[in-house]
Structure formats: structure tokens, C-alpha cells
Design an enzyme around this catalytic site. Sequence first.
Site, short mmCIF file in Angstrom:
data_model
loop_
_atom_site.label_atom_id
_atom_site.label_comp_id
_atom_site.label_asym_id
_atom_site.label_seq_id
_atom_site.Cartn_x
_atom_site.Cartn_y
_atom_site.Cartn_z
N ASP A 54 0.83 -1.22 0.00
CA ASP A 54 0.00 0.00 0.00
C ASP A 54 0.86 1.26 0.00
OD1 ASP A 54 -2.28 1.51 0.02
OD2 ASP A 54 -2.68 1.25 2.16
N ASN A 68 -10.63 -3.04 -6.40
CA ASN A 68 -9.76 -2.11 -7.14
C ASN A 68 -10.24 -1.80 -8.56
OD1 ASN A 68 -6.67 -3.24 -5.57
ND2 ASN A 68 -7.89 -1.44 -5.12
#
Length: 236
Positions: free
Chosen positions: A17, A65
Site C-alpha cells: 500500500d 480495485n
Amino acid sequence: MLEPGVILPKHIAIIMDGNGRWAKQRGLVRTEGHKRGAEVFRKICRYCSDVGVEYVTFYAFSTENWKRSAGEVGAIMNLLREFLEELQQRKAENEFEKTAIRFLGTRDGMAPDIVQLMALVEANAAPDPKIHINVAVNYGGRDEIVRAVRSLMEAGVAAQDVTEQALSDALYTAGQPDPDLIIRPSGEYRLSNFLIWQAAYAEFYFDDILWPDFTPDDLDRAINAYAHRNRRFGGV
Ligand code: FPP
């Protein structure tokens, strides 16, 4: 540096991330962060293999996503495609390095060429792997559990035979140990639907560093911290 004699986690899982923020901080487009993130991913794979971690799982793309812009999704898929093509070209080396790669996630909605490459790369697994690398792509933990339950029902498994083991064996990680250590950089403190079943007894390690800046030294710090934890698995 790893502390001398440190007991390594058998399975490390990492949420990659902070790529977007890394790029923004430098005035770059988000996809530059992913590009750098993919390089760090390769470096950490190699490092895990060098130090003797047996299983490492990376969260590369979640079922959520797809909500990102088409350009960003396309860029991540291209990075994945490049990685897969590279692995195909280095088939012999893969064997030599004793690696087995598995992709966790549903292939539904993925580009056919990527699906085909994933199957080829998985089939190239070394017979006696030193390291198992899992890449979670189009992966969601809840989705994984729902699919596992469906597969048990479709196989006609009786209700009393739906055990923890039976469910574990129907997940993408079938046959693998649960993660001992889950690492999330970038200052976020959540699991984001990553390995939610398998994480039941995992130790968590959070770090403020953004994934594109993550180094083997950061991994060492996480492993050292893990080694000092007292894991009781519900016992005393
Ligand atoms: C999270 O950062 C990262 C992603 C959603 C993509 C991660 C993908 C890669 C590193 C490339 C994958 C390629 C291979 C070869 C496995 P973010 O974009 O959410 O960062 P932010 O929170 O700072 O915006």
C-alpha cells in the site's frame, strides 16, 4: 538486519500500500508509484527467498480495485503482464531457483492473455520449491469464502462435513500454512478484505513507510518484531 538466531515466520503476507501517495509526493502520476511498487515486489520476493522464508503472499489487486480509473487499472494489469511474461521467459531459472508461484483470486473478468499466462506460470512450479510466492490478483477475502462454500455445496458435501479444514481446503491457499505475519505499510491499519479467514491467528505489523520505499531492512524490522511476540493461539 535480522537478529541472530531469529525464528523466521513460515508465511509472511504483505499489503503493498501507498503507491499512489508515493507518486503524489513526488509530483508523479499514480501509475509511477505502481511501477516502482512492482520493482520493490520483485526485490522483496528475492530477499524472502534468500533468507529462507517459505511462503510469501502479496496483495496486488483486490476485487474492489476495479473501481479505480480505467487508466490506473490498465497500468497495474500491464505491470502484472510484464511480470508474467518475464517469468515465462525465465522458466528454467524459476526451476533453478526452486520457486512455486500461485495466483490467489478469481480469473473472472481478467484479460484472457493474463489468465493464460497465470496458468502457464503456475504450471512451471519447481517440484521441490524452496519458496512459494502467492500473488493475490482480483482477490477478495469474502469472495474467496463465498466461492469456497459454493464449491463444497456443488461437490455435495454434507452439512456435518463442512469443517474448518474442509473450508480451508477449498480456499485459494489450499494446502498452505496460514500467514504468521501480516505486514501493512503506509500508515493504514486495516486488513481490507485480505486473507480474512487465514489471518485468524496472524501477528500484524504496521509501518508508516510507503510501499515503493519499502526495503529488505524494513522487512527485517518486521520479522524481528514478530520474533518477540508471544503467540498463544488462544492458549495461556
Ligand atoms: C495500493 O496502493 C496498491 C495497489 C492497489 C496496486 C499494487 C500493485 C503493484 C505494486 C503492482 C503489481 C504488480 C506485480 C508485478 C505483482 P494505492 O494505490 O492504494 O496507494 P495510495 O493508498 O497511496 O493511493
